[in-house]
Design an enzyme around this catalytic site. Structure first.
Site, mmCIF file in Angstrom:
data_model
loop_
_atom_site.group_PDB
_atom_site.id
_atom_site.type_symbol
_atom_site.label_atom_id
_atom_site.label_comp_id
_atom_site.label_asym_id
_atom_site.label_seq_id
_atom_site.Cartn_x
_atom_site.Cartn_y
_atom_site.Cartn_z
ATOM 1 N N LYS A 137 31.883 -54.158 -145.261
ATOM 2 C CA LYS A 137 32.161 -53.253 -146.138
ATOM 3 C C LYS A 137 31.178 -53.405 -147.448
ATOM 4 C CE LYS A 137 35.446 -53.250 -150.059
ATOM 5 N NZ LYS A 137 36.976 -53.791 -150.693
ATOM 6 N N HIS A 278 34.921 -34.983 -104.264
ATOM 7 C CA HIS A 278 35.599 -34.517 -105.191
ATOM 8 C C HIS A 278 37.028 -35.146 -105.412
ATOM 9 C CE1 HIS A 278 32.588 -31.513 -105.637
ATOM 10 N NE2 HIS A 278 32.764 -31.177 -104.305
#
Length: 514
Positions: A137, A278
Site C-alpha cells: 500500500k 484437435h
C-alpha cells in the site's frame, strides 16, 4: 542514520547474499524475526531481533511477532506528511525503507499426504500478509519484496539510482505483493471450502489463481495472446512434466496434451496409446506391448495422425521410439523413457517429448469462461462399471464382447458430442465427433471404418432418440452397441436391435463433452 530493512522470510533462498549486500554495500541496518534472524546471525551478519526492536516478546508460540505499532508504523508512514513523521518521532519509530517477506508454506503443507486440518491451520501466516499488504500500500515511500527472484533486480536498482529505487519499480513490486497475498488467501479459502463442502456441492464462492509459468507465442490463432499459468506453489500436472526435447509448447499443444492425458488415464494396466488431433482421438488402442498399442492406434487413421499428439501409458522403449520417428508428430508424452529410446527420438529434435509420471491425476473441477462470469462443474471422472450396465436386448454379450464395448465406451467419453466410436480388437476404427445430429456422427464413424465395421462395436455418448442410427449401424455390420439409454423412444431402438440381431447395452450414464 542508516536505512532500515525488515527481513522475515519462510523461503530463505538468496537471503544471506541479499542481507550481506544490504549491509556492506548500501549501509542498511536489519531487523528480523524467528528463523530468519537466526539464519542471518549464523552467517555472521548484524541483525536486531524484532522483539528487541519493539520491546515486546514473541508470544503465543510465535503467532504474534511483527504485529506491533513500531513495525507497522514504520511501514505505513507517509514521508511527505508532517503529521505521520511527528507520530513516528513521538513514538520512537524508525521508518522502514525495505520490507522483505514471503509466507508460510501453506500450499506445500496441504499437499502432503495425511496432513490434518490442525496442521494446515498452523501454516496460515498472519503477520506476513499484514506486512506485505501494508508495504505494498505504501509503495510511494518504500520497497516490498516477496520473491527471491526479485533480489537481484532490487540490488541493481539501488546501484543504478544512487542507493534508491524508482517509483515505477516500487509500484511493480507492490503489485507482486498484492498478487502474492491474494493467491495465498485463495489457497486457504479453497482448502477450507473443500474441508466443509460435500462431494455433491460446489462452494458459494469459487476462486482461481495462478502464477504465470510461461508466456506462449500466441493462443489458438496468431492474433490471440496467451500464457500458461500454474495453480499452487508446488508444480503438478503439466507444470510438473519434464520436457526431454523439442520446441516450446504452444497453446494448442497444451490443450491437445490434456485431451490425450484424459483418454490415456482411462487405461492403467494394459499398454495403451492414443493419438489426438484437435482434442479428438483419431486413433486409440490397447496392445500386448506399448509398441503394439501405438502401431494399432496409428493404423486406425494414419492420415489424421500426421502432426498429432501421442500419449502412451507405459514408458517409451527403443522399438516404440523407432516407430514414433517414422511419422511427423507434434508431441509425445509418456510416464517414462528408456535411455536408448531418448537417443533414437533425438533424431527428430523438433518433436516435443514430455515425461509425466502421473498421467492419471487431473483437475477436480472444470471451468469455462462466459460473458459476465464462468461455469464450474465437477470433472467427468466417473469410472465405468459394467456390473451396473443393463443388457436390453434378447441377445446377450459374451465377456469378450462386453470388454470391447467397455473399451469403445471409455474412448467415446472423450470425443466431442455428438460422439460415436466404432472399435474392434481394442482399437478405434472410426470416430464421429462434434456433429449437429447423432446419425451424422454414426455415418462419419462407419465411413471411416469401412469394411472393418463388419463384426465391430459401436459406442454413443448420448441416447438414440430414434432407431435410425441402430439400423444404419446394423447395415454396416455392427454387432453390438453401448449407449446411455434414457430416451422416450428407447423401445424403438431396442426393438430394432432385436430384429437385427444386435446386442445393445444401456450404461445409465451420459458423457456429453461440449
Amino acid at each position: 542514520m542508516a536505512r532500515l530493512a525488515l527481513l522475515s522470510v519462510s523461503n530463505k533462498t538468496g537471503l544471506i547474499d541479499l542481507a550481506r549486500r544490504l549491509v556492506e554495500e548500501f549501509d542498511f541496518e536489519i531487523i528480523s524475526s524467528g528463523g530468519t534472524a537466526q539464519t542471518l546471525k549464523d552467517a555472521g551478519l548484524p541483525v536486531t531481533k524484532v522483539a528487541d526492536y519493539t520491546g515486546s516478546p514473541e508470544i503465543l508460540g510465535g503467532r504474534v511477532k511483527t504485529l506491533h505499532p513500531r513495525i507497522h508504523g514504520g511501514i505505513l508512514a507517509r514521508r511527505d506528511m508532517p503529521q505521520d513523521m511527528t507520530d513516528l518521532e513521538n513514538n520512537q519509530i524508525r521508518p522502514l525503507d525495505l520490507v522483505v517477506v514471503n509466507l508460510y508454506p501453506f500450499e506445500a503443507t496441504i499437499a502432503k499426504e495425511g496432513v490434518t486440518l490442525a496442521e494446515a491451520i498452523e501454516q496460515i501466516d498472519i503477520g506476513g500478509p499484514a506486512m506485505l499488504r501494508a508495504a505494498s500500500k505504501n509503495f510511494a515511500h518504500l520497497t516490498v519484496l516477496c520473491d527471491p527472484a526479485q533480489y537481484g533486480e532490487y540490488l541493481e536498482e539501488l546501484r543504478q539510482h544512487g542507493g534508491e529505487t524508482s517509483l515505477a519499480f516500487r509500484q511493480k513490486c507492490a503489485l507482486k505483493g498484492f498478487l502474492h497475498t491474494s493467491s495465498y488467501d485463495q489457497a486457504i479459502a479453497s482448502y477450507l471450502s473443500e474441508q466443509s463442502a460435500s462431494e455433491s456441492t460446489l462452494p458459494s464462492q469459487f476462486m482461481l489463481a495462478g502464477q504465470q509459468l510461461q508466456s506462449l507465442r500466441y493462443g489458438e490463432n496468431p492474433h490471440q495472446s496467451a500464457a500458461w499459468y500454474q495453480t499452487g506453489t508446488t508444480p503438478s500436472g503439466w507444470a510438473a512434466a519434464t520436457k526431454l526435447q523439442g520446441k516450446e509448447l504452444s497453446y494448442n499443444n497444451l490443450v491437445d496434451l490434456e485431451a490425450a492425458r484424459r483418454i490415456i488415464a482411462e487405461f492403467t494396466d494394459t499398454p495403451a496409446a492414443t493419438i489426438i488431433k484437435h482434442t479428438n482421438p483419431c486413433g486409440t488402442a490397447l496392445g500386448n506391448t506399448i509398441l503394439e498399442a501405438y502401431q494399432k492406434a496409428l493404423n486406425a487413421d494414419p492420415v489424421s495422425a500426421f502432426g498429432g499428439i501421442v500419449a502412451l501409458n507405459h514408458p517409451i522403449d527403443s522399438a516404440t521410439a523407432t516407430e514414433l520417428t517414422k511419422t511427423f508428430l507434434e508431441c509425445v508424452v509418456a510416464p517414462g523413457c528408456e535411455e536408448d529410446a531418448k537417443e533414437i527420438l533425438a533424431a527428430k529434435s523438433k518433436v516435443r517429448v514430455l515425461i509425466l509420471p502421473d498421467l492419471s491425476s487431473g483437475p477436480k473441477d472444470t471451468v469455462k469462461v462466459l460473458a459476465g462470469g464462468f461455469l464450474v462443474q465437477a470433472s467427468d471422472d466417473i469410472v465405468a462399471n459394467t456390473s451396473k450396465w443393463q443388457v436390453v436386448t434378447e441377445r446377450q454379450p459374451t465377456p469378450t464382447e462386453l470388454e470391447e464395448l467397455l473399451f469403445a465406451w471409455k474412448v467415446c467419453k472423450h470425443v466431442k458430442s455428438n460422439a460415436i466410436v466404432v472399435s474392434s480388437d481394442r482399437t478405434t476404427l472410426g470416430v464421429g465427433a462434434g456433429q449437429m445430429n447423432r446419425v451424422g456422427s454414426v455415418k462419419i464413424a462407419l465411413e471411416q471404418a469401412q469394411e472393418k465395421a463388419k463384426g465391430a462395436f459401436l459406442a454413443s455418448d448420448g441416447f438414440f432418440p430414434f432407431d435410425d442410427s441402430v439400423k444404419t449401424a446394423a447395415a454396416a455390420g455392427i454387432t453390438a452397441i453401448v449407449q446411455p439409454g434414457g430416451s422416450l423412444r428407447d423401445q424403438d431402438s431396442i426393438q430394432a436391435a432385436n430384429e437385427l440381431g444386435l446386442v445393445m447395452v444401456f450404461t445409465g450414464v451420459r458423457h456429453f463433452l461440449h
